[in-house]
Design an enzyme around this catalytic site. Structure first.
Site, PDB file in Angstrom:
ATOM      1  N   ASP A  26      50.430  49.198  45.658  1.00  0.00           N
ATOM      2  CA  ASP A  26      49.881  49.245  47.039  1.00  0.00           C
ATOM      3  C   ASP A  26      49.744  50.884  47.291  1.00  0.00           C
ATOM      4  O   ASP A  26      51.099  51.331  47.710  1.00  0.00           O
ATOM      5  CB  ASP A  26      50.472  48.481  47.845  1.00  0.00           C
ATOM      6  CG  ASP A  26      49.861  48.730  49.608  1.00  0.00           C
ATOM      7  OD1 ASP A  26      48.946  49.034  49.582  1.00  0.00           O
ATOM      8  OD2 ASP A  26      50.616  48.101  50.194  1.00  0.00           O
ATOM      9  N   ASP A  30      49.640  48.335  53.161  1.00  0.00           N
ATOM     10  CA  ASP A  30      49.344  47.120  53.841  1.00  0.00           C
ATOM     11  C   ASP A  30      49.810  45.809  53.077  1.00  0.00           C
ATOM     12  O   ASP A  30      49.600  44.878  53.397  1.00  0.00           O
ATOM     13  CB  ASP A  30      47.817  46.978  53.836  1.00  0.00           C
ATOM     14  CG  ASP A  30      47.087  46.906  52.654  1.00  0.00           C
ATOM     15  OD1 ASP A  30      47.688  47.054  51.673  1.00  0.00           O
ATOM     16  OD2 ASP A  30      45.639  46.997  52.678  1.00  0.00           O
ATOM     17  N   ASP A 103      35.020  42.838  36.720  1.00  0.00           N
ATOM     18  CA  ASP A 103      34.719  41.475  36.563  1.00  0.00           C
ATOM     19  C   ASP A 103      33.510  41.096  37.251  1.00  0.00           C
ATOM     20  O   ASP A 103      33.428  41.444  38.497  1.00  0.00           O
ATOM     21  CB  ASP A 103      35.909  40.973  37.317  1.00  0.00           C
ATOM     22  CG  ASP A 103      36.548  39.448  36.851  1.00  0.00           C
ATOM     23  OD1 ASP A 103      35.387  38.688  36.690  1.00  0.00           O
ATOM     24  OD2 ASP A 103      37.465  39.194  36.569  1.00  0.00           O
ATOM     25  N   ASP A 205      32.863  36.154  34.614  1.00  0.00           N
ATOM     26  CA  ASP A 205      33.607  35.061  35.219  1.00  0.00           C
ATOM     27  C   ASP A 205      32.599  33.397  35.029  1.00  0.00           C
ATOM     28  O   ASP A 205      31.421  33.768  35.104  1.00  0.00           O
ATOM     29  CB  ASP A 205      33.582  34.824  36.850  1.00  0.00           C
ATOM     30  CG  ASP A 205      34.338  33.976  37.466  1.00  0.00           C
ATOM     31  OD1 ASP A 205      35.709  34.190  37.231  1.00  0.00           O
ATOM     32  OD2 ASP A 205      33.966  33.332  38.166  1.00  0.00           O
ATOM     33  N   GLU A 268      34.143  34.712  30.132  1.00  0.00           N
ATOM     34  CA  GLU A 268      35.269  33.566  30.470  1.00  0.00           C
ATOM     35  C   GLU A 268      34.556  32.014  30.216  1.00  0.00           C
ATOM     36  O   GLU A 268      33.483  31.697  30.661  1.00  0.00           O
ATOM     37  CB  GLU A 268      35.813  33.602  31.798  1.00  0.00           C
ATOM     38  CG  GLU A 268      36.953  32.642  32.051  1.00  0.00           C
ATOM     39  CD  GLU A 268      36.987  32.349  33.428  1.00  0.00           C
ATOM     40  OE1 GLU A 268      38.135  31.692  34.036  1.00  0.00           O
ATOM     41  OE2 GLU A 268      36.174  32.398  34.231  1.00  0.00           O
ATOM     42  N   HIS A 330      45.621  35.664  35.295  1.00  0.00           N
ATOM     43  CA  HIS A 330      45.854  35.698  36.910  1.00  0.00           C
ATOM     44  C   HIS A 330      45.774  33.906  37.192  1.00  0.00           C
ATOM     45  O   HIS A 330      46.169  33.452  38.175  1.00  0.00           O
ATOM     46  CB  HIS A 330      44.870  36.204  37.506  1.00  0.00           C
ATOM     47  CG  HIS A 330      43.551  35.984  37.466  1.00  0.00           C
ATOM     48  ND1 HIS A 330      42.907  36.030  36.273  1.00  0.00           N
ATOM     49  CD2 HIS A 330      42.595  35.427  38.300  1.00  0.00           C
ATOM     50  CE1 HIS A 330      41.743  35.710  36.423  1.00  0.00           C
ATOM     51  NE2 HIS A 330      41.657  35.283  37.649  1.00  0.00           N
ATOM     52  N   ASP A 331      45.220  33.299  36.366  1.00  0.00           N
ATOM     53  CA  ASP A 331      45.077  31.794  36.511  1.00  0.00           C
ATOM     54  C   ASP A 331      46.162  30.851  35.796  1.00  0.00           C
ATOM     55  O   ASP A 331      46.432  30.011  36.335  1.00  0.00           O
ATOM     56  CB  ASP A 331      43.930  31.330  36.048  1.00  0.00           C
ATOM     57  CG  ASP A 331      42.446  31.997  36.688  1.00  0.00           C
ATOM     58  OD1 ASP A 331      42.623  32.391  37.853  1.00  0.00           O
ATOM     59  OD2 ASP A 331      41.474  32.182  36.162  1.00  0.00           O
TER      60      ASP A 331
HETATM   61  C1  NOJ Z   1      37.750  31.841  36.986  1.00  0.00           C
HETATM   62  C2  NOJ Z   1      38.597  32.821  37.988  1.00  0.00           C
HETATM   63  O1  NOJ Z   1      39.494  33.487  36.613  1.00  0.00           O
HETATM   64  C3  NOJ Z   1      39.397  32.251  38.875  1.00  0.00           C
HETATM   65  O2  NOJ Z   1      40.507  33.026  39.255  1.00  0.00           O
HETATM   66  C4  NOJ Z   1      38.516  31.781  40.066  1.00  0.00           C
HETATM   67  O3  NOJ Z   1      39.112  30.896  41.119  1.00  0.00           O
HETATM   68  C5  NOJ Z   1      37.331  31.150  39.373  1.00  0.00           C
HETATM   69  N1  NOJ Z   1      36.689  31.475  38.115  1.00  0.00           N
HETATM   70  C6  NOJ Z   1      36.051  31.125  40.186  1.00  0.00           C
HETATM   71  O4  NOJ Z   1      35.606  32.117  40.199  1.00  0.00           O
HETATM   72 MG    MG Z   2      46.944  48.552  49.881  1.00  0.00          MG
END
Ligand code: NOJ
Ligand code: MG
Length: 529
Positions: A26, A30, A103, A205, A268, A330-331
């Site tokens: 950051d 913020d 992305d 995505d 993905e 991140h998932d």
């Molecule tokens: C896959 C993404 O990696 C995830 O973070 C997101 O919630 C869903 N697609 C919907 O876009």
């Molecule tokens: Mg920031």
């Protein structure tokens, strides 16, 4: 199984590093990461020895799904910066010899996107058919039985026009209608916009979702669904995903990418292996370069499972295709949380010695492990909507810890998500230069891969090994390399005639092959026969 050629494109030789922009660095105090923050920390990424950065979405967004709800495909979210800041970041990435992937989120937009605002304004608006609107069923309920991937119905009623719109994810993420050629054209223009600015490709995505079966039939029940499983798994997504028409769109995206040189498309796609392979397209009509392979995330961490899936996946890649591997995102849960820190070192070695392009996820290079997010700090909509089911993604999205200063050097303010518990000792500065650290191991593995055609481009052959030891060879031209990974908590004897060459990398202290592999140890050794 084939060997890559020395003239292989950068993305076959290369390694991708995923940055989750909210949580990287950051710059403006913020508590949320931003583009200037990423730019200020590029030296870290370059020092790893990766080749490309994939940025999770940075476009204007109400942040219902933290950027995967895009309100303008050709702008920059003000929280992250602006187009000028993006230009500076891209130039700085290129100046370091790295590539940048954005992305691309084609399946759905934010309901605040001007396209959707228009679409919902009246039934005869020209953009009405850009999204998927249907009349209520005869009982007034949703048009079919589809379930949102985030839980609950996949349809939201809009009283203003008396119809439902489809949302595969949150109700703030309306599905676009890819059967409308105007949508496909608009999305092509989006890709072109960023390619013209010099980006090197896209992660796409939920690509397998973009087209739905004609007539939107009900999805069949999943006979294997049990209480306690995520709600979306109640149904098999036969009619809502993986439609043949989506491949035509993918081919068009690929043609556009190819017009810009060695541009990479990573799709993905969560599908069983045989159906995943179709997303490579054919040699004459290729699809994406890399349909993401999540098998290391989805399967049990034991030798027999891994040995089989590696051999079977490798064998299934079409001749014109190229494999790829992922252990975190991140998932997904953190790899070190799932299998423990000692095995996370083994996993790093596996990821970076397999045949195929690896994707690393920020924070795994310092071994961030289990994080408990206090209930009042949970931000992930998936977790908030289906609480207590272990679906939380915040634990993989905690801020990068740069050093032991306040807020781990991530921000001058309280970060939007808490830090992992051991951040004072587990941070980039603490691990930098420590020969035993996870960070040093990652750097060594990446250097070994870069310097070895066998590791980056060679064939892969599984080898017999004692119980719980995974062993394989990588060969390219004259170079032959043996990789042994002990998934057990105890040492094993291991024989490999010819393994007298140099140890290229080891997870622990090792200078030579001696017929033994320690508990949780992995090593990479050059073969001389
Ligand atoms: C896959 C993404 O990696 C995830 O973070 C997101 O919630 C869903 N697609 C919907 O876009
Ligand atoms: Mg920031």
């Amino acid at each position: 199984m084939s060997e890559g050629t020395p003239a292989a494109p950068w993305w076959q030789r290369g390694v991708i590093y995923q940055v989750y922009p909210r949580s990287f660095a950051d710059s403006d105090g913020d508590g949320i990461g931003d583009l200037a923050g990423i730019e200020s920390r590029l030296d870290h990424i370059a020092s790893l020895g990766v080749d490309a950065i994939w940025l999770s979405p940075i476009f204007p967004s109400p942040m219902a799904d933290f950027g995967y709800d895009v309100a303008d495909y050709t702008g920059i979210e003000p929280m992250f910066g602006d187009l000028a800041a993006f230009g500076r970041l891209l130039a700085a990435v290129h100046a370091r010899g790295l590539k940048l992937l954005l992305d691309f989120v084609p399946n759905h937009s934010s309901t605040q996107h001007p396209w959707f605002v228009e679409s919902r304004s009246s039934r005869d608006n020209p953009k009405r058919d850009w999204y998927i609107w249907r009349d209520p069923a005869s009982d007034g309920g949703p048009p079919n039985n589809w379930i949102s991937d985030m839980g609950g119905p996949a349809w939201e009623f809009d009283p203003a026009t008396g119809q439902y719109y489809l949302h595969t994810f949150l109700k703030e993420q309306a599905d676009l209608n890819w059967r409308n050629p105007a949508v496909a054209q608009a999305m092509t223009d989006v890709m072109r916009f960023w390619l013209d600015r010099g980006v090197d490709g896209f992660r796409i995505d939920v690509l397998w979702h973009i087209v739905k079966a004609e007539g939107l039939p009900d999805n069949p029940a999943n006979p294997d669904w049990r209480e306690g499983m995520a709600e979306k798994l109640r149904l098999l997504q036969h009619h809502s995903t993986d439609q043949p028409e989506a491949h035509a769109h993918t081919r068009a995206m690929r043609q556009l990418a190819d017009d810009y040189g060695e541009t990479l498309l990573v799709g993905e796609i969560f599908l069983p292996r045989d159906r995943l392979m179709r997303w490579y397209g054919t040699a004459a009509e290729p699809g994406v370069h890399l349909p993401f392979n999540f098998e290391l995330i989805e399967n049990r961490w034991d030798r027999d499972t891994l040995a089989k899936l590696i051999a079977d996946y490798d064998a299934a890649i079409p001749a014109h295709g190229w494999p790829n591997w992922v252990i975190g995102s991140h998932d997904a849960p953190r790899i070190a949380a799932r299998i423990g820190e000692a095995q996370a070192r083994v996993a790093a070695m596996l990821l970076l010695t397999l045949r195929g392009t690896p994707t690393l996820y920020q924070g795994d290079e310092i071994g961030i492990g289990t994080v408990h997010i206090p209930p009042d700090r949970i931000r992930d909509p998936q977790d908030l909507r289906q609480p207590g089911m272990g679906l939380g993604r915040d634990r993989s999205r905690t801020p990068m810890p740069w050093d032991a200063s306040p807020n781990a050097g991530f921000s001058s303010a309280e970060p939007w998500l808490p830090l992992h518990p051991d951040w004072r000792t587990r941070n980039v500065a603490a691990q930098d230069g420590d020969p035993q650290s996870m960070l040093t191991l990652y750097r060594r593995l990446l250097a070994a891969r870069r310097n070895s055609p066998a590791l980056s481009l060679g064939t892969l052959t599984m080898r017999d090994a004692p119980p719980n030891v995974l062993a394989f060879e990588r060969c390219h031209g004259e170079q032959r390399i043996f990789v042994a990974l002990n998934l057990a908590d105890e040492p094993r004897e291991i024989s490999r005639p010819g393994a007298t060459g140099a140890i290229l990398v080891a997870t622990g202290d090792r200078s030579a092959f001696d017929g033994r592999i320690e508990a949780n140890e992995g090593f990479v050794v050059e073969l001389n026969n």
